[in-house]
Design an enzyme around this catalytic site. Structure first.
Site, PDB file in Angstrom:
ATOM      1  N   LEU A  26     -32.395  29.672  13.194  1.00 24.49           N
ATOM      2  CA  LEU A  26     -33.426  29.677  12.168  1.00 24.49           C
ATOM      3  C   LEU A  26     -34.104  31.041  12.046  1.00 24.49           C
ATOM      4  O   LEU A  26     -34.673  31.565  13.011  1.00 24.49           O
ATOM      5  CB  LEU A  26     -34.472  28.604  12.479  1.00 24.49           C
ATOM      6  N   ASP A  27     -34.038  31.629  10.841  1.00 26.17           N
ATOM      7  CA  ASP A  27     -34.690  32.900  10.507  1.00 26.17           C
ATOM      8  C   ASP A  27     -34.286  34.040  11.430  1.00 26.17           C
ATOM      9  O   ASP A  27     -35.048  34.997  11.622  1.00 26.17           O
ATOM     10  CB  ASP A  27     -36.220  32.736  10.517  1.00 26.17           C
ATOM     11  N   GLN A  28     -33.094  33.966  11.994  1.00 25.49           N
ATOM     12  CA  GLN A  28     -32.613  35.010  12.898  1.00 25.49           C
ATOM     13  C   GLN A  28     -31.374  35.712  12.361  1.00 25.49           C
ATOM     14  O   GLN A  28     -30.744  36.489  13.076  1.00 25.49           O
ATOM     15  CB  GLN A  28     -32.305  34.405  14.273  1.00 25.49           C
TER      16      GLN A  28
END
Length: 291
Positions: free
Chosen positions: A234-236
Site C-alpha cells: 500500500l502506497d509503496q
C-alpha cells in the site's frame, strides 16, 4: 511534444561501452531522424557487478522506410545481444486511460478538463466508481460510467469486475483519481507499471480520514503530493512525480485542504503525462524519469 508523428523507443540493459553507438547506428542505418534523446547510467547495486543503462529516443516516423512491426523485427537481434528490455510506441496511437474515483471529485474534474482541451491527448473509454455520486458529471462528458460497489464482503468479485471492464475497453492505463479503496493484490499484479495513484505527502505520519486536520495540529510547514505506481504494498509503489508547497501558521485547515487538492491534481496530471509519453522507466522499485 512534437507535432510530427514520431516513435518513442525506451530501453534499459546492463551497462557497457557502445550502447548509444549501437542503437543510434541502427537508427541511422535505416535513415532514422532522431528528434530527442535522453540517457542515464545507473551505478551497480549491492551485489551487482555492472550498472544499468537507460535510454529514451524519439524518432521521426516518416524518416523510416518501414512501420513499427518491421522495426521491432529488425531491432530484436540487437536488443537480444545487449540483453535489453525495450518497447517502441507510436505517437499517433492514443493511449486508453480508465479512471477510478470515489467521492472526491477534484482530480477527476481536472483530468476531464485536460482531456477535453486535448492537453491530455488520450481516450477515456470509461470511469469506474464505488459510488454513484459522479455519474451525471461523467456522462455529461459523453463518457461511460460504471458503478462497481465495493464492500468488505464483495471485494474479490468487485475487483474482478473492474478488471473485466478494463480488459473489455482495452485499457492501457488505470488512474486512481482519489479512489479510496485498496486494490486487490491480484489486480495490482495483473498490471505492473500500468496503475497510477495520487496521495498526499503526509503518509505515513498522518493516516486516516482527516490527515490535514492532524497536520494542522502538528504545525506542518509543507504540503505535498506523490504520484506513484500501484503495487500490492500500500502506497509503496515506484514514485513517478512529487511536489510541495510551503504553508505557515496563518493557514487554516480549510486552506490546507484547498492547497492539498490543488497540488494533488497538478502532480497527478504531470505524473500521468510522463507515463503516457513513455518518460518513466522502472528499475526495481525505483523509477528513472526523463522529464
Amino acid at each position: 511534444m512534437h507535432r510530427t508523428r514520431f516513435y518513442t523507443l525506451t530501453a534499459s540493459c546492463p551497462d557497457r561501452v557502445g550502447i548509444v553507438a549501437r542503437v543510434s547506428g541502427f537508427i541511422a542505418e535505416h535513415s532514422g531522424w532522431i528528434l530527442e534523446t535522453a540517457l542515464h547510467a545507473e551505478p551497480p547495486r549491492q551485489g551487482e557487478e555492472v550498472g544499468r543503462y537507460f535510454m529514451r529516443i524519439e524518432i521521426r516516423a516518416d524518416s523510416l522506410p518501414f512501420h513499427l512491426a518491421e522495426f521491432r523485427e529488425r531491432f530484436r537481434p540487437l536488443a537480444e545481444e545487449l540483453l535489453m528490455e525495450w518497447k517502441i510506441t507510436d505517437s499517433a496511437v492514443k493511449k486508453r486511460v480508465v479512471v477510478l474515483v470515489s467521492k472526491q471529485e477534484h482530480c477527476l474534474y481536472d483530468l476531464l478538463a485536460r482531456w477535453q482541451s486535448k492537453e491530455l491527448d488520450i481516450e477515456i473509454p470509461c470511469v469506474i466508481s464505488n459510488h454513484d455520486a459522479l455519474r451525471g458529471f461523467v456522462e455529461w462528458h459523453g463518457i461511460t460510467f460504471h458503478h462497481v460497489p465495493v464492500t468488505s464482503d464483495n471485494k474479490a468479485s468487485a475487483y474482478a469486475e473492474v478488471q473485466r471492464i478494463f480488459e473489455e475497453v482495452r485499457g492501457d492505463t488505470m488512474v486512481l483519481a482519489r479512489y479510496m479503496q485498496i486494490l486487490s493484490p491480484e489486480l495490482c499484479a495483473a498490471y505492473p507499471g500500468r496503475i497510477i495513484n495520487i496521495h498526499h505527502s503526509f503518509l505515513p505520519s498522518f493516516v486516516g480520514a482527516k490527515p490535514y486536520h492532524q497536520a494542522w495540529e502538528k504545525g506542518v510547514k509543507l504540503i505535498g503530493a506523490t504520484c506513484h505506481y500501484v503495487t500490492a504494498d500500500l502506497d509503496q509503489g515506484p514514485i513517478v512525480e512529487q511536489d510541495v508547497i510551503r504553508i505557515d501558521h496563518s493557514d487554516a485547515v480549510e486552506d490546507m485542504v484547498r492547497y492539498g487538492k490543488d497540488i494533488e491534481k497538478t502532480v497527478l496530471a504531470r505524473g500521468l503525462r510522463y507515463h503516457l509519453e513513455d518518460r518513466v522507466l522502472l528499475h526495481g522499485n525505483k523509477t528513472i524519469v526523463f522529464r
